[in-house]
Every structure is written in structure tokens, then in C-alpha cells.
Design an enzyme around this catalytic site. Structure first.
Site, PDB file in Angstrom:
ATOM      1  N   ASP A 251      -9.431   5.926  -1.492  1.00 46.16           N
ATOM      2  CA  ASP A 251     -10.306   5.287  -2.477  1.00 46.16           C
ATOM      3  C   ASP A 251     -10.090   3.785  -2.667  1.00 46.16           C
ATOM      4  O   ASP A 251     -10.787   3.150  -3.453  1.00 46.16           O
ATOM      5  CB  ASP A 251     -10.142   6.000  -3.832  1.00 46.16           C
ATOM      6  CG  ASP A 251      -8.691   6.040  -4.283  1.00 46.16           C
ATOM      7  OD1 ASP A 251      -7.853   5.318  -3.682  1.00 46.16           O
ATOM      8  OD2 ASP A 251      -8.379   6.783  -5.230  1.00 46.16           O
ATOM      9  N   GLY A 252      -9.102   3.219  -1.991  1.00 46.35           N
ATOM     10  CA  GLY A 252      -8.873   1.777  -2.135  1.00 46.35           C
ATOM     11  C   GLY A 252      -8.189   1.385  -3.434  1.00 46.35           C
ATOM     12  O   GLY A 252      -8.060   0.204  -3.744  1.00 46.35           O
TER      13      GLY A 252
ATOM     14  N   ASP B 145       2.508  -1.492  11.048  1.00 48.04           N
ATOM     15  CA  ASP B 145       1.519  -2.143  10.182  1.00 48.04           C
ATOM     16  C   ASP B 145       2.182  -2.648   8.901  1.00 48.04           C
ATOM     17  O   ASP B 145       1.558  -3.368   8.127  1.00 48.04           O
ATOM     18  CB  ASP B 145       0.365  -1.194   9.841  1.00 48.04           C
ATOM     19  CG  ASP B 145       0.849   0.094   9.204  1.00 48.04           C
ATOM     20  OD1 ASP B 145       1.746   0.733   9.781  1.00 48.04           O
ATOM     21  OD2 ASP B 145       0.354   0.461   8.128  1.00 48.04           O
ATOM     22  N   ASN B 146       3.432  -2.273   8.688  1.00 45.00           N
ATOM     23  CA  ASN B 146       4.131  -2.705   7.482  1.00 45.00           C
ATOM     24  C   ASN B 146       5.227  -3.712   7.789  1.00 45.00           C
ATOM     25  O   ASN B 146       6.123  -3.925   6.981  1.00 45.00           O
ATOM     26  CB  ASN B 146       4.735  -1.496   6.762  1.00 45.00           C
ATOM     27  CG  ASN B 146       3.654  -0.607   6.169  1.00 45.00           C
ATOM     28  OD1 ASN B 146       2.545  -1.064   5.892  1.00 45.00           O
ATOM     29  ND2 ASN B 146       3.966   0.654   5.966  1.00 45.00           N
TER      30      ASN B 146
ATOM     31  N   ARG C 190      -0.661  -9.938  -5.130  1.00 48.12           N
ATOM     32  CA  ARG C 190       0.515 -10.351  -4.362  1.00 48.12           C
ATOM     33  C   ARG C 190       0.192 -11.583  -3.512  1.00 48.12           C
ATOM     34  O   ARG C 190      -0.963 -11.850  -3.188  1.00 48.12           O
ATOM     35  CB  ARG C 190       1.100  -9.192  -3.562  1.00 48.12           C
ATOM     36  CG  ARG C 190       0.163  -8.580  -2.568  1.00 48.12           C
ATOM     37  CD  ARG C 190       0.849  -7.393  -1.894  1.00 48.12           C
ATOM     38  NE  ARG C 190       0.077  -6.928  -0.762  1.00 48.12           N
ATOM     39  CZ  ARG C 190       0.433  -5.921   0.022  1.00 48.12           C
ATOM     40  NH1 ARG C 190       1.561  -5.284  -0.195  1.00 48.12           N
ATOM     41  NH2 ARG C 190      -0.320  -5.545   1.047  1.00 48.12           N
TER      42      ARG C 190
ATOM     43  N   GLY D 123      -5.860  -1.232   8.953  1.00 44.33           N
ATOM     44  CA  GLY D 123      -6.515  -2.286   8.170  1.00 44.33           C
ATOM     45  C   GLY D 123      -6.208  -2.218   6.687  1.00 44.33           C
ATOM     46  O   GLY D 123      -5.589  -1.272   6.196  1.00 44.33           O
TER      47      GLY D 123
HETATM   48  P1  AMP Z   1       0.808   2.272   4.060  1.00 45.76           P
HETATM   49  O1  AMP Z   1       1.672   3.023   5.018  1.00 45.76           O
HETATM   50  O2  AMP Z   1       0.990   2.640   2.629  1.00 45.76           O
HETATM   51  O3  AMP Z   1       0.933   0.806   4.275  1.00 45.76           O
HETATM   52  O4  AMP Z   1      -0.722   2.654   4.360  1.00 45.76           O
HETATM   53  C1  AMP Z   1      -1.207   2.893   5.656  1.00 45.76           C
HETATM   54  C2  AMP Z   1      -2.690   2.682   5.719  1.00 45.76           C
HETATM   55  O5  AMP Z   1      -3.375   3.484   4.758  1.00 45.76           O
HETATM   56  C3  AMP Z   1      -3.143   1.245   5.465  1.00 45.76           C
HETATM   57  O6  AMP Z   1      -4.223   0.958   6.305  1.00 45.76           O
HETATM   58  C4  AMP Z   1      -3.588   1.290   4.030  1.00 45.76           C
HETATM   59  O7  AMP Z   1      -4.520   0.286   3.741  1.00 45.76           O
HETATM   60  C5  AMP Z   1      -4.195   2.680   3.922  1.00 45.76           C
HETATM   61  N1  AMP Z   1      -4.175   3.190   2.542  1.00 45.76           N
HETATM   62  C6  AMP Z   1      -3.116   3.625   1.847  1.00 45.76           C
HETATM   63  N2  AMP Z   1      -3.475   4.011   0.597  1.00 45.76           N
HETATM   64  C7  AMP Z   1      -4.805   3.805   0.498  1.00 45.76           C
HETATM   65  C8  AMP Z   1      -5.766   3.992  -0.536  1.00 45.76           C
HETATM   66  N3  AMP Z   1      -5.442   4.468  -1.734  1.00 45.76           N
HETATM   67  N4  AMP Z   1      -7.046   3.665  -0.254  1.00 45.76           N
HETATM   68  C9  AMP Z   1      -7.406   3.188   0.957  1.00 45.76           C
HETATM   69  N5  AMP Z   1      -6.553   3.000   1.957  1.00 45.76           N
HETATM   70  C10 AMP Z   1      -5.264   3.302   1.750  1.00 45.76           C
HETATM   71 MG    MG Z   2       0.722  -0.850   4.760  1.00 45.88          MG
END
Ligand code: AMP
Ligand code: MG
Length: 520
Positions: free
Chosen positions: A134-135, A269-270, A192, A100
Site C-alpha cells: 500500500d505504500g 536494494d538496502n 528522511r 523500486g
Molecule cells: P525492504 O526490504 O523493506 O527495503 O522492502 C523491499 C521492497 O518492498 C522495496 O521495493 C520496498 O519499496 C517495498 N515495500 C516494502 N513495504 C512496502 C509497502 N508498505 N508498500 C509498498 N512497497 C513496499
Molecule cells: Mg528497502
């Protein structure tokens, strides 16, 4: 500031009924409502003039207090309800369950000039999907996403776009190299924009939970709004939908190979359902041509997402999407036929793309051999991909012995281009010269066509790092310079010749230049 708000994702799809912003598993829903975090001292660093226009905004809007507040999450636009999307995914080959939008919040959707855009903030605070994180996002990764997504657009590669880059004024703790040395960095937010941020994982999660009803709702919604030319949803349309996603994804990856872009973290997911490059994390640009290269340190051992594997990974990811759609289609055969055609299509399109890079327009059977011999030669000694192909357009079929001279700037260690290597190159240039004899275009026309697919300027890894180093000191000029440079990547731009150069030696093994982590 007037935006033509046309929300549909959060109006037509099932919402998570819980409104509290707490971490949880969200079932039978496509998103959760969430309000962006208030930032301490937001500051706008850059705005994309093209995206302003696309959204129906003006330069005056961009200077308003309202713009700053909305696009850093400090105020919510009237009549909108921000939300985080629910999706799952395979990470590095393993099913990871619910992921998510952990650090992304969708503000709203907008219609302008018959185009529909979803607007999303990255780094605007916690959501129910933030898990242990931390979002938030830091300046370095935000600069990288902002510059690269707009640069990709101008290169003609399908991509999500970026409207703005801002500082939040908050400090964010990050362990950049996962080595126990956490430090505070400047927090930032990228706004974005894309027609949709739906990913393969959006469908996968619902299928994994056997939630056929919500899956059908989401697939029908996707077809209605994003693949409307396919007509009324039916099992047949679902197959055509899948076939379109296959074609779009393939086209995107062939484009990545053309410009030397390595995504770095092609988890499902990407991968956008629209075949657009999304989630600019530990991506990188090839400098020395190398099929084994990945910028992602997390993937250093297995190199699952290395340059030379991207087309194969695309197929693997599409197979996962097919598995999800199978719950709806109930028959594997149609999906299998489409998947089975991938490799052949990929080989054909890749060859066609390489022919264009080489200026070969009358297809010949031996071209595949010429291309693979070239790929081999490019990896004999470190050879800059961008410079090699750009300068190759100056090669004259009448002077095959001058091949190495024309491309000399591409070699990192010229002293290594001797003996066997020199011989192999000269053999290749000779066969290329012979092959060019069968072309009908004039050399001027060939050069122009080659230059329209072989960029002169790409966002080399050290270039973004230089702009990040400056930005961390409060100097944002280089961000603007690079942003403008990369608007015309195929033009000569003599005043910017300094960016048409090999990676400097200091950047070879520097963090941020050749080594990147996901901790952004
Ligand atoms: P990514 O591979 O960078 O797309 O991230 C994989 C998952 O980790 C996704 O669900 C992102 O929303 C979550 N995520 C990555 N970095 C953070 C962050 N700093 N805070 C919260 N969720 C994160
Ligand atoms: Mg992602």
C-alpha cells in the site's frame, strides 16, 4: 519556509515517460514521477533540530503549517516534481528483479552550506513500485527508523538522516507477524534525508536488463555528483568508483560491529552506494553478545544476516555490484583484484577497531588471538556487549583478578559465571592485563579513548518499543527523551543511568524487542 532547491536527479537522469500511478515494469529510466498521497489528519510528532539547521530551516519553519503539509506529502513545494526511484536487488541471496521505491517518495533536493541533500518521505503512498503493497508505513516502524538513524549519526556511524516524524491520521492494515492476524495501526511518515538514496540495486537492475546506455548515464551521474574527486568518468574511474564503494561499505559495516548493530535485511536494494546505513527495518542492537543473533524473524531459519556474518554479506553484495559494473567495464580483472582485497582489508580494519575498543594502541601480533579469545568468552553465557566494553575501560592492568568484578553488570545470569566459565574469563583478563603492560598511555587517557568508541547508550530494542507503546497511546515524551539521550551516546549522563542497564526480562522474547518482521 525557504529551501534552496537544487534538483538534479530528476533533471539529469532519464524519467519514466508514463505519469499514471499504476504498478508496472519501468525500463530505460531511473525514476517515475508520482505525487504523495493526501493524508487524513497529519500531525507532526518530532523534528530533528540538527537536520533543520543542515537544510537551512528554522524552528519557526518547523512550526509552520507549510512544514507539516510538505513533510507529510499534503502539499508539493513550488517548482519541484516528486518521484519514486527505480531499482532492483537480491533479496536473501535471490535476484528479485525490479523493486523500486514502493513506499518512499523523493520530494526534492536542497543545497545548504555547500552540502547537498535529497529529501524523501517514507510511507507517503503508492508508487509504480508498490507491487502488492500500500505504500504506507506504520507508527512503530517509523519511530524505529526516526530514532535509530539519528542515533547512528551521533554514534559516528555513516547513515541516512531523519528530519521529521509525523502521524498521517490514516489507519494502516498490517499482519505484523504474518500469522493471519491483521490489525489496523496508526499510519506515519518519516522524512528522511541523505546526499543520495541510490543503492547497489539501482545499478543492478539496469545491468540485469542489459541496458548499458542507462547504466552508463547513471554511473557517470553518480561519479559526477558523489565521487567528483575521481575526475572525468572513464573505465579507470569506474574501477576507482567501485573501489571507493568497497572501502565505504566496509567502513560502515566495521562500525556496525563496533556498536553492536545488526541491520537485519542486508539485501542489495538496502545497501547505499554511499556506504551509509539505510532502510531501518527489522534491525536490532546486540544485547547479549552473539554472532548468531538476528532480530529479523523472516531470517530466523538461515540467519543469513546475523551479526557475525555482516562483513561477509558485505562482500557478497559488493560482488553483485561488481557484476553490474562489469557490463560497463567489460573486463573482470580489475574488479576481481579489488574484490580479492576485501577479506584482508576487512580483517585488518576489524582488528584495528577491536584494538580501539580494548584500548590497545601499540599494535602487536598476538592481538588477533586476544580478540578472538574475548569473542569466545563473551558467548559463554549471555553477556551484554555495550555494558561489557563500557565498563572494561575501568579495568586495571595491575589488578587482573578484578576483571569479572569490573564487568559484573554485563552478565545476565551471574550464577552461570562459575567453574569453567569463570576460569576462562580469568585467563582472558590475565592475558589482557599482561598485554596492557606494553601500552604507553596513562590509564586515564586509555579510559577516555576507550569511552569514545564504546558507547554508553544505544537504542536498545526494548527502549524503542517502550516509546512506541507510549506513542500508540498518544504520549510522545519518551521519543523526545530517547532522541536527546542518544545525541551524546559516549557521555556519562548520570541523570540517564537507568538506560545503561541490561535488557529487562520482560523484553527477552517480546515482539518488537527481540523479534521483528519486515511488515512495516
Ligand atoms: P525492504 O526490504 O523493506 O527495503 O522492502 C523491499 C521492497 O518492498 C522495496 O521495493 C520496498 O519499496 C517495498 N515495500 C516494502 N513495504 C512496502 C509497502 N508498505 N508498500 C509498498 N512497497 C513496499
Ligand atoms: Mg528497502
Amino acid at each position: 519556509m525557504q529551501l534552496n532547491i537544487k534538483d538534479r536527479f530528476n533533471k539529469e537522469l532519464p524519467a519514466d515517460p508514463i505519469l499514471e500511478n499504476t504498478r508496472r515494469q519501468v525500463e530505460k529510466a531511473c525514476f517515475s514521477y508520482v505525487t504523495p498521497k493526501q493524508t487524513a489528519k497529519p500531525e507532526l510528532l518530532h523534528v530533528s533540530p540538527e537536520m533543520l539547521i543542515n537544510l537551512g530551516l528554522t524552528q519557526a519553519d518547523a512550526k509552520s503549517e507549510d512544514f507539516l503539509n510538505v513533510f507529510t506529502g499534503n502539499s508539493v513545494l513550488p517548482n519541484t516534481k516528486p518521484y519514486a526511484m527505480c531499482y532492483g536487488g537480491h533479496q536473501f541471496g535471490n535476484w528479485a528483479g525490479q523493486l523500486g521505491d514502493g513506499r518512499a517518495i523523493n520530494l526534492t533536493e536542497v543545497e545548504h552550506n555547500n552540502k547537498h541533500w535529497a529529501i524523501q518521505l517514507k510511507g507517503a503512498g503508492e508508487t509504480p513500485y508498490s507491487r502488492t503493497a500500500d505504500g504506507l508505513a506504520v507508527l512503530r516502524s517509523s519511530v524505529r527508523e526516526y530514532l535509530c538513524s539519528e542515533a547512528m549519526y551521533h554514534l559516528g556511524v555513516p547513515t541516512t538522516r531523519a528530519l521529521s516524524l509525523s502521524l498521517s491520521g490514516d489507519n494502516v492494515l498490517r499482519d505484523m507477524l504474518y500469522d493471519g492476524n491483521a490489525a489496523y495501526e496508526k499510519g506515519a511518515i518519516v522524512c528522511r534525508v541523505a546526499p543520495s538514496f541510490l543503492r547497489f540495486g539501482s545499478y543492478q537492475l539496469l545491468a540485469a536488463r542489459q541496458d548499458k546506455e542507462t547504466l552508463k548515464t547513471l554511473v557517470d551521474y553518480t561519479i559526477k555528483h558523489h565521487f567528483s574527486h575521481l575526475g572525468t568518468p572513464s573505465k579507470d574511474t569506474y574501477l576507482q568508483f567501485f573501489e571507493t564503494v568497497v572501502n565505504d561499505t566496509l567502513k560502515m559495516i566495521v562500525d556496525w560491529q563496533r556498536v553492536g548493530f545488526v541491520h537485519g535485511v542486508m539485501n542489495t536494494d538496502n545497501l547505499s552506494i554511499l556506504g551509509q546505513t539505510i532502510d531501518y527495518g527489522p534491525y536490532g542492537w546486540l544485547e547479549g553478545y552473539d554472532n548468531n543473533w538476528t532480530p529479523n524473524t523472516t531470517d530466523r531459519q538461515h540467519k543469513r544476516y546475523r551479526f557475525g556474518s555482516q562483513l561477509d554479506v558485505g562482500l557478497w553484495n559488493l560482488l553483485q555490484l561488481a557484476n553490474a559494473l562489469l557490463l560497463l567495464i567489460e573486463e573482470a580483472e580489475g574488479l576481481e583484484i579489488i574484490l580479492n582485497s576485501y577479506r584482508e582489508k576487512a580483517a585488518t580494519q576489524y582488528l584495528e577497531m577491536m584494538r580501539n575498543k580494548l584500548g590497545l594502541f601499540n599494535a602487536e601480533e598476538n592481538d588477533a588471538q586476544l580478540v578472538s579469545n574475548l569473542e569466545e568468552a563473551l558467548q559463554l553465557t549471555e553477556t551484554d556487549m555495550t555494558i561489557f566494553f563500557r565498563n572494561l575501560s575501568r579495568f586495571s592492568a595491575k589488578k587482573p583478578s578484578e576483571g569479572l568484578e569490573v564487568t559484573t553488570d554485563a552478565f545476565y545470569v551471574l550464577d552461570e559465571v562459575t567453574d569453567v566459565i569463570e576460569k576462562q574469563w580469568n585467563t582472558w583478563f590475565k592475558s589482557y592485563a599482561e598485554r596492557l603492560q606494553n601500552e604507553t598511555l596513562s590509564s586515564e587517557d586509555r579510559q577516555a579513548k576507550m569511552n569514545s568508541v564504546n558507547p554508553k547508550y544505544v537504542l536498545r530494542n526494548y527502549m524503542s518499543q517502550l516509546s512506541i507503546d507510549d506513542a500508540n497511546k498518544g504520549d510522545y515524551k519518551l521519543i523526545d527523551d530517547l532522541f536527546n539521550l542518544l545525541k551524546k551516546p559516549y557521555d556519562e549522563q548520570p541523570e540517564n543511568e537507568k538506560w545503561f542497564a541490561k535488557r529487562p526480562d520482560w523484553a527477552r522474547n517480546k515482539v518488537g524487542c527481540s523479534m521483528l518482521s519486515c511488515s512495516s
